[in-house]
Motif scaffolding. Structure first.
Motif, mmCIF file in Angstrom:
data_model
loop_
_atom_site.group_PDB
_atom_site.id
_atom_site.type_symbol
_atom_site.label_atom_id
_atom_site.label_comp_id
_atom_site.label_asym_id
_atom_site.label_seq_id
_atom_site.Cartn_x
_atom_site.Cartn_y
_atom_site.Cartn_z
ATOM 1 N N VAL A 197 0.840 -1.201 0.000
ATOM 2 C CA VAL A 197 0.000 0.000 0.000
ATOM 3 C C VAL A 197 0.874 1.250 0.000
ATOM 4 N N LEU A 198 1.896 1.259 0.854
ATOM 5 C CA LEU A 198 2.804 2.410 0.917
ATOM 6 C C LEU A 198 3.570 2.576 -0.393
ATOM 7 N N GLU A 199 3.940 1.464 -1.003
ATOM 8 C CA GLU A 199 4.656 1.528 -2.279
ATOM 9 C C GLU A 199 3.782 2.154 -3.357
ATOM 10 N N VAL A 200 2.507 1.781 -3.351
ATOM 11 C CA VAL A 200 1.583 2.322 -4.355
ATOM 12 C C VAL A 200 1.388 3.822 -4.160
ATOM 13 N N LEU A 201 1.314 4.263 -2.897
ATOM 14 C CA LEU A 201 0.994 5.660 -2.597
ATOM 15 C C LEU A 201 2.198 6.597 -2.679
ATOM 16 N N LYS A 202 3.394 6.056 -2.649
ATOM 17 C CA LYS A 202 4.564 6.933 -2.624
ATOM 18 C C LYS A 202 4.698 7.689 -3.945
ATOM 19 N N THR A 203 5.328 8.846 -3.869
ATOM 20 C CA THR A 203 5.545 9.675 -5.053
ATOM 21 C C THR A 203 6.547 9.003 -5.975
ATOM 22 N N SER A 204 6.188 8.904 -7.234
ATOM 23 C CA SER A 204 7.074 8.265 -8.204
ATOM 24 C C SER A 204 8.254 9.172 -8.519
ATOM 25 N N CYS A 205 9.433 8.568 -8.600
ATOM 26 C CA CYS A 205 10.652 9.304 -8.943
ATOM 27 C C CYS A 205 11.209 8.761 -10.257
ATOM 28 N N PRO A 206 11.795 9.625 -11.067
ATOM 29 C CA PRO A 206 12.400 9.148 -12.320
ATOM 30 C C PRO A 206 13.486 8.109 -12.030
ATOM 31 N N LYS A 207 13.471 7.029 -12.791
ATOM 32 C CA LYS A 207 14.458 5.976 -12.597
ATOM 33 C C LYS A 207 15.756 6.336 -13.319
ATOM 34 N N GLN A 208 16.863 5.844 -12.773
ATOM 35 C CA GLN A 208 18.132 6.047 -13.445
ATOM 36 C C GLN A 208 18.096 5.371 -14.811
ATOM 37 N N GLN A 209 18.844 5.905 -15.748
ATOM 38 C CA GLN A 209 18.784 5.419 -17.122
ATOM 39 C C GLN A 209 19.139 3.943 -17.223
ATOM 40 N N VAL A 210 20.120 3.489 -16.420
ATOM 41 C CA VAL A 210 20.516 2.089 -16.492
ATOM 42 C C VAL A 210 19.377 1.181 -16.032
ATOM 43 N N VAL A 211 18.621 1.631 -15.013
ATOM 44 C CA VAL A 211 17.475 0.856 -14.530
ATOM 45 C C VAL A 211 16.374 0.829 -15.581
ATOM 46 N N GLN A 212 16.090 1.994 -16.183
ATOM 47 C CA GLN A 212 15.048 2.065 -17.196
ATOM 48 C C GLN A 212 15.399 1.215 -18.409
ATOM 49 N N THR A 213 16.683 1.175 -18.757
ATOM 50 C CA THR A 213 17.126 0.355 -19.890
ATOM 51 C C THR A 213 16.871 -1.122 -19.621
ATOM 52 N N LEU A 214 17.160 -1.565 -18.395
ATOM 53 C CA LEU A 214 16.918 -2.964 -18.029
ATOM 54 C C LEU A 214 15.428 -3.288 -18.058
ATOM 55 N N ILE A 215 14.605 -2.367 -17.543
ATOM 56 C CA ILE A 215 13.156 -2.583 -17.547
ATOM 57 C C ILE A 215 12.640 -2.704 -18.971
ATOM 58 N N ASP A 216 13.092 -1.795 -19.835
ATOM 59 C CA ASP A 216 12.660 -1.834 -21.237
ATOM 60 C C ASP A 216 13.073 -3.145 -21.895
ATOM 61 N N ARG A 217 14.253 -3.645 -21.534
ATOM 62 C CA ARG A 217 14.745 -4.897 -22.122
ATOM 63 C C ARG A 217 13.902 -6.078 -21.652
ATOM 64 N N TRP A 218 13.505 -6.064 -20.364
ATOM 65 C CA TRP A 218 12.689 -7.162 -19.825
ATOM 66 C C TRP A 218 11.292 -7.174 -20.436
ATOM 67 N N ILE A 219 10.771 -5.979 -20.711
ATOM 68 C CA ILE A 219 9.423 -5.888 -21.270
ATOM 69 C C ILE A 219 9.381 -6.432 -22.692
ATOM 70 N N GLN A 220 10.453 -6.237 -23.436
ATOM 71 C CA GLN A 220 10.485 -6.666 -24.840
ATOM 72 C C GLN A 220 10.422 -8.188 -24.972
#
Length: 205
Positions: A182-205
């Protein structure tokens, strides 16, 4: 159908197993402005009936207020609720259009002059009851907190659903983990570091 036909909103819900509302031998009734709100218990379901709404759309919008009211009750007590927000259509008798049958599990909107029937059955369970006046006082407070549309705020809605879900878990560890979610859902979202976002994009593909 007459243009000045009034509509009724029927909203069924169930409580967390082992919990209930006391004092409903007769329907509990509250007058709010031009509306009459009734709470009754029948066939293992608690049912709100909101009478006096001026249109089918107004009935559907009032469901949001009911959800806010119940969630206010949940936040101020140890009660949780199982409630559907998808509407179910009335199945009318082809030989008598004023009589209809509804699915007992789902909210329904119908002209107040119509007769609506439900049928269900289930097993008996031991239940700890909450006084209807206490439940009612919290609900009325919640009905006034309608400054936002809880059904369209996906983040807040998810948090409420998770918080409600934790009451149904028997394990303390499971309840704790859900509250952390619940706390994770409610917390303010922060921009992810580029290396993290790159990994996420790779996993989604």
């Amino acid at each position: 159908m007459l243009n000045n036909e009034l509509w009724t909103l029927r909203v069924p819900f169930q409580m967390i197993p082992g919990k209930g509302i006391d004092g409903l031998d007769q329907p509990f009734e509250e007058k709010i402005g031009n509306l009459t709100i009734k709470l009754r218990y029948a066939q293992q379901f608690y049912v709100f009936e909101v009478e006096g709404l001026e249109s089918e759309q107004a009935d559907k919008e009032y469901l949001n207020k009911i959800c806010i009211g119940l969630r206010w009750v949940m936040l101020n007590s140890d009660l949780a609720f199982d409630i559907h927000t998808d509407f179910n259509e009335v199945i009318y008798n082809p030989t008598h259009n004023s009589d209809g049958l509804v699915n007992i599990n789902y909210p329904t909107v119908y002209p107040s002059s119509n007769k609506i029937y439900t049928v269900t059955a289930g097993n008996a369970v031991a239940t700890l009851l909450t006084d209807v006046n206490y439940f009612h006082s919290l609900l009325i407070e919640g009905l006034d907190k309608n400054s936002f549309d809880i059904t369209s705020n996906k983040k807040l809605n998810t948090a409420f659903e998770l918080y409600n879900l934790h009451y149904y878990e028997h394990s303390e560890n499971a309840r704790f983990l859900i509250l952390v979610m619940v706390l994770e859902v409610l917390k303010t979202s922060c921009p992810k570091q580029q290396v993290v976002q790159t990994l996420i994009d790779r996993w989604i593909q």
